[in-house]
Design a protein around this motif. Structure first.
Motif, PDB file in Angstrom:
ATOM      1  N   VAL A  36      -5.329   5.620  -0.082  1.00 51.28           N
ATOM      2  CA  VAL A  36      -5.266   4.211  -0.489  1.00 51.28           C
ATOM      3  C   VAL A  36      -6.182   3.360   0.366  1.00 51.28           C
ATOM      4  O   VAL A  36      -6.954   2.527  -0.149  1.00 51.28           O
ATOM      5  CB  VAL A  36      -3.816   3.689  -0.390  1.00 51.28           C
ATOM      6  N   ILE A  49       0.305   7.742  -5.888  1.00 53.23           N
ATOM      7  CA  ILE A  49      -0.648   8.845  -5.726  1.00 53.23           C
ATOM      8  C   ILE A  49       0.102  10.161  -5.542  1.00 53.23           C
ATOM      9  O   ILE A  49      -0.272  11.196  -6.105  1.00 53.23           O
ATOM     10  CB  ILE A  49      -1.589   8.576  -4.532  1.00 53.23           C
ATOM     11  N   CYS A  90      -1.574  10.396   1.436  1.00 53.83           N
ATOM     12  CA  CYS A  90      -1.701   9.490   0.285  1.00 53.83           C
ATOM     13  C   CYS A  90      -2.060   8.084   0.743  1.00 53.83           C
ATOM     14  O   CYS A  90      -2.876   7.391   0.100  1.00 53.83           O
ATOM     15  CB  CYS A  90      -0.403   9.469  -0.516  1.00 53.83           C
ATOM     16  N   ASN A  92       0.821  -1.211   0.000  1.00 50.34           N
ATOM     17  CA  ASN A  92       0.000   0.000   0.000  1.00 50.34           C
ATOM     18  C   ASN A  92       0.855   1.261   0.000  1.00 50.34           C
ATOM     19  O   ASN A  92       0.424   2.310  -0.492  1.00 50.34           O
ATOM     20  CB  ASN A  92      -0.925   0.008   1.219  1.00 50.34           C
ATOM     21  N   ILE A 141       1.712   2.097  -3.529  1.00 47.40           N
ATOM     22  CA  ILE A 141       0.566   2.740  -4.168  1.00 47.40           C
ATOM     23  C   ILE A 141       0.478   4.197  -3.725  1.00 47.40           C
ATOM     24  O   ILE A 141       0.151   5.087  -4.522  1.00 47.40           O
ATOM     25  CB  ILE A 141      -0.736   1.989  -3.818  1.00 47.40           C
ATOM     26  N   ALA A 142       0.773   4.457  -2.445  1.00 46.24           N
ATOM     27  CA  ALA A 142       0.763   5.834  -1.937  1.00 46.24           C
ATOM     28  C   ALA A 142       1.811   6.687  -2.658  1.00 46.24           C
ATOM     29  O   ALA A 142       1.562   7.864  -2.957  1.00 46.24           O
ATOM     30  CB  ALA A 142       1.021   5.841  -0.422  1.00 46.24           C
ATOM     31  N   ILE A 181      -3.744  -1.070  -6.987  1.00 43.54           N
ATOM     32  CA  ILE A 181      -4.976  -1.123  -6.201  1.00 43.54           C
ATOM     33  C   ILE A 181      -5.653  -2.487  -6.280  1.00 43.54           C
ATOM     34  O   ILE A 181      -6.033  -3.070  -5.256  1.00 43.54           O
ATOM     35  CB  ILE A 181      -5.952  -0.014  -6.645  1.00 43.54           C
ATOM     36  N   LEU A 238      -1.111   3.296 -10.285  1.00 45.15           N
ATOM     37  CA  LEU A 238      -2.131   3.283  -9.229  1.00 45.15           C
ATOM     38  C   LEU A 238      -3.111   2.142  -9.425  1.00 45.15           C
ATOM     39  O   LEU A 238      -3.400   1.391  -8.481  1.00 45.15           O
ATOM     40  CB  LEU A 238      -2.865   4.625  -9.225  1.00 45.15           C
ATOM     41  N   SER A 250      -3.746  -5.117  -4.413  1.00 40.75           N
ATOM     42  CA  SER A 250      -3.919  -4.943  -2.968  1.00 40.75           C
ATOM     43  C   SER A 250      -5.321  -5.363  -2.536  1.00 40.75           C
ATOM     44  O   SER A 250      -5.502  -5.937  -1.456  1.00 40.75           O
ATOM     45  CB  SER A 250      -3.662  -3.483  -2.589  1.00 40.75           C
TER      46      SER A 250
END
Length: 613
Positions: free
Chosen positions: A252, A168, A248, A161, A164-165, A425, A421, A428
């Motif tokens: 997520v 972002i 961010c 995660n 992914i942050a 996502i 992203l 995850s």
């Protein structure tokens, strides 16, 4: 055969011998043939299965939800399997391991191990309609494997995660007229910051490749502007979480929660965007990439064939581990997703389709990546090998730098980070669904309060992920990436393969593939090829990979930083914390079950759940 009445937990089922109507219910007499000299039988009243399609043992009262449409399931599986590694790892592995020659071991391992394991997990979840833990009602002593993979999926959520942050953060940073990593002179830049374009590669010495240069604007933005790595002396000096990345990360967690809170009914709709968007963006980037000067040089480097590399065992190990991690078997996700399928769904076709799409995506993404790397190499007057890299360095330094030099760079940057992203996502989402489904099926109170449990799971990953967004968070992330889902997940899926292939059945001789489970679902039995792979080839493959991962394990490093010895001890502690569930639960199960050792072994290992379970 003598008929004896025994406790119901010791039952296995065969076809019912007699049925009669008793107040609209059936009386089902279950007889079991000798199991190591022990005979079992029981009579039970079960609801009438009128119009009920499901495995023996499931009843018409089972209200388990199913996917709204078949495409929801397929997109969810594809979205989970196609992740960041398809973009930032496979192309580089292919390039450094002989180019096109690397495809030989890669495809071989796909056919003899990747697809069979993928198929096995889909069939296992669909037939039993349970998550990763309770699916082991088929072989109770192996239930610890379920807890192992659930805990690993939870660990992975901590650091995945965070990546992914980062995406972002970069996405919002891209929404400017001039990308912040294009020039020096920003607050985070050092006096040594150098824009490489006019240098024509002359700033590189014989020991430094372009990809390892830390003084470019893109490299300094990533390490100093985003991570603030310069404010940490190592893993023992983490510092506070960065507030920008914390926001961010909150974003997520909210995306994940509202995608999963209603189960597959909600997540099955989210993947229409998250699973398809990467393909649209990848196609756009590919078209743009091949039109750049130097693109063909990069593609030729990607596809060059060096058969001599096949003499190197490291190439085969890389191919084996890549195919395993790429398909995502062993994380409990495929079992969880398949458990929401209709009982008669053709999971064989699904396995072939989705695993093939995943591997083709990896291969095609290499063209989009290396066309841009070829452009970078020509632009700066360096070799392809100087700009070729993998992991975060590729997607957060090299590729963004290349994008920043293109006309309309803001558009291309936004498009690229949207792809990252969405790639992250849905992968995850799959990992979190494995945790939620696995535990909710095991503890019914969690299933009754799914929304609250989903929030608790998402919030739990957020709290632990805060360690990864501190000044030294990259060190924690590297440690978790190396140990949380390294040898431990290989070990888990090895035990899973052994349990299903050798111990799931009414006797030690019978096993999953020779039982009529798949025939009950789809109307045909798996062929000899699949039975041989499940029984011999896949377990052997996994055993070799596990041994190789242990033998080749070395102390952790990150660029020039060498992790202290205590951090490797912590890493192995994280790995063992999940792996120990297997032996600990097996011992617990043996000692907690009543009966003689022979009876416990017969019921606890070679066991099929009764029709009433």
């Amino acid at each position: 055969m003598n008929i004896q009445v025994v406790p119901e937990h010791k039952l296995s089922s065969v076809a019912p011998l007699k049925q009669c109507n008793v107040e609209k219910k059936e009386v089902e007499l279950i007889l079991v043939k000798d199991q190591n000299g022990v005979q079992y039988t029981s009579t039970s009243i079960v609801p009438s299965p009128t119009n009920h399609v499901g495995p023996p043992g499931s009843s018409g009262g089972d209200e388990r939800e199913t996917w709204g449409k078949k495409i929801d399931f397929l997109l969810s599986v594809i979205g989970f399997a196609v992740d960041l590694a398809n973009v930032w790892r496979f192309p580089f592995l292919c390039y450094k391991n002989g180019g096109g020659a690397f495809l030989i071991p890669y495809i071989l391992f796909l056919l003899i191990a990747g697809m069979p394991l993928f198929y096995m997990e889909l069939a296992l979840g669909q037939y039993n309609r349970e998550g990763a833990a309770t699916v082991w009602k088929i072989c109770p002593v192996f239930k610890g494997v379920g807890y192992t993979v659930i805990l690993i999926a939870f660990y992975v959520g901590f650091y995945y995660n965070v990546i992914i942050a980062w995406s972002i953060h970069y996405l919002f940073a891209s929404m400017t007229n001039e990308l912040p990593w294009l020039h020096c002179g920003n607050p985070w830049n050092t006096p040594n910051c150098t824009v490489p374009q006019p240098m024509n590669g002359s700033f590189l010495d014989n020991r430094t490749s372009y990809a390892k240069n830390k003084n470019t604007p893109a490299a300094e933005y990533y390490e100093r502007g985003v991570l603030h790595l310069h404010e940490s002396r190592g893993i023992g000096d983490l510092g506070p979480p960065r507030w920008e990345l914390s926001l961010c990360l909150v974003a997520v967690v909210f995306i994940l929660y509202f995608s999963l809170w209603k189960g597959v009914k909600s997540s099955g709709k989210v993947v229409y965007i998250t699973a398809t968007m990467p393909y649209i963006v990848l196609f756009v980037l590919l078209i743009r990439g091949i039109t750049l000067p130097g693109a063909m040089d990069g593609i030729r480097a990607y596809l060059h064939i060096d058969l001599k590399m096949l003499n190197n065992p490291k190439v085969w190990i890389d191919a084996a581990t890549q195919i395993f991690y790429s398909l995502g078997a062993g994380f409990g996700v495929l079992i969880a997703f398949a458990s929401y399928n209709k009982f008669d769904n053709n999971c064989y076709r699904d396995a072939l389709l989705t695993s093939t799409i995943n591997c083709v995506t990896s291969f095609v993404s290499g063209f989009a990546i290396f066309s841009v790397l070829g452009y970078m190499a020509q632009k700066h007057g360096v070799r392809i090998e100087d700009v070729a890299t993998e992991g975060p360095g590729l997607v957060f330094i090299i590729y963004p730098e290349a994008i920043s030099t293109l006309p309309g760079s803001t558009f291309w940057a936004i498009v690229f980070f949207i792809m990252l992203l969405t790639l992250g996502i849905d992968s995850s989402m799959g990992g979190m669904e494995a945790v939620i489904t696995g535990l909710a099926d095991d503890f019914k109170i969690l299933k009754k309060h799914r929304k609250l449990f989903t929030f608790a799971t998402a919030f739990g990953t957020f709290l632990f992920a805060l360690l990864c967004i501190t000044n030294g968070g990259i060190y924690v992330l590297t440690l978790l990436d190396s140990y949380a889902a390294g040898t431990s997940i290989l070990f888990g899926v090895l035990i899973e393969a052994i349990g299903v292939s050798w111990f799931y059945g009414e006797t030690p001789v019978e096993s999953f593939e020779t039982e009529p489970d798949i025939e009950r679902m789809m109307g045909f039995k798996p062929g000899l090829y699949w039975r041989l792979c499940w029984k011999f080839v896949s377990p052997t493959f996994l055993l070799v990979v596990v041994i190789a991962s242990i033998v080749t394990s070395t102390g952790l490093t990150l660029d020039d930083y060498v992790f202290p010895p205590w951090s490797n001890v912590v890493g192995w502690g994280v790995a063992l914390s999940s792996m120990l569930f297997v032996p600990v639960y097996a011992v617990y199960k043996f000692f907690s079950m009543p009966g003689t050792f022979k009876e416990v072994s017969s019921v606890g290992i070679w066991y099929r759940p009764a029709a009433t379970e």
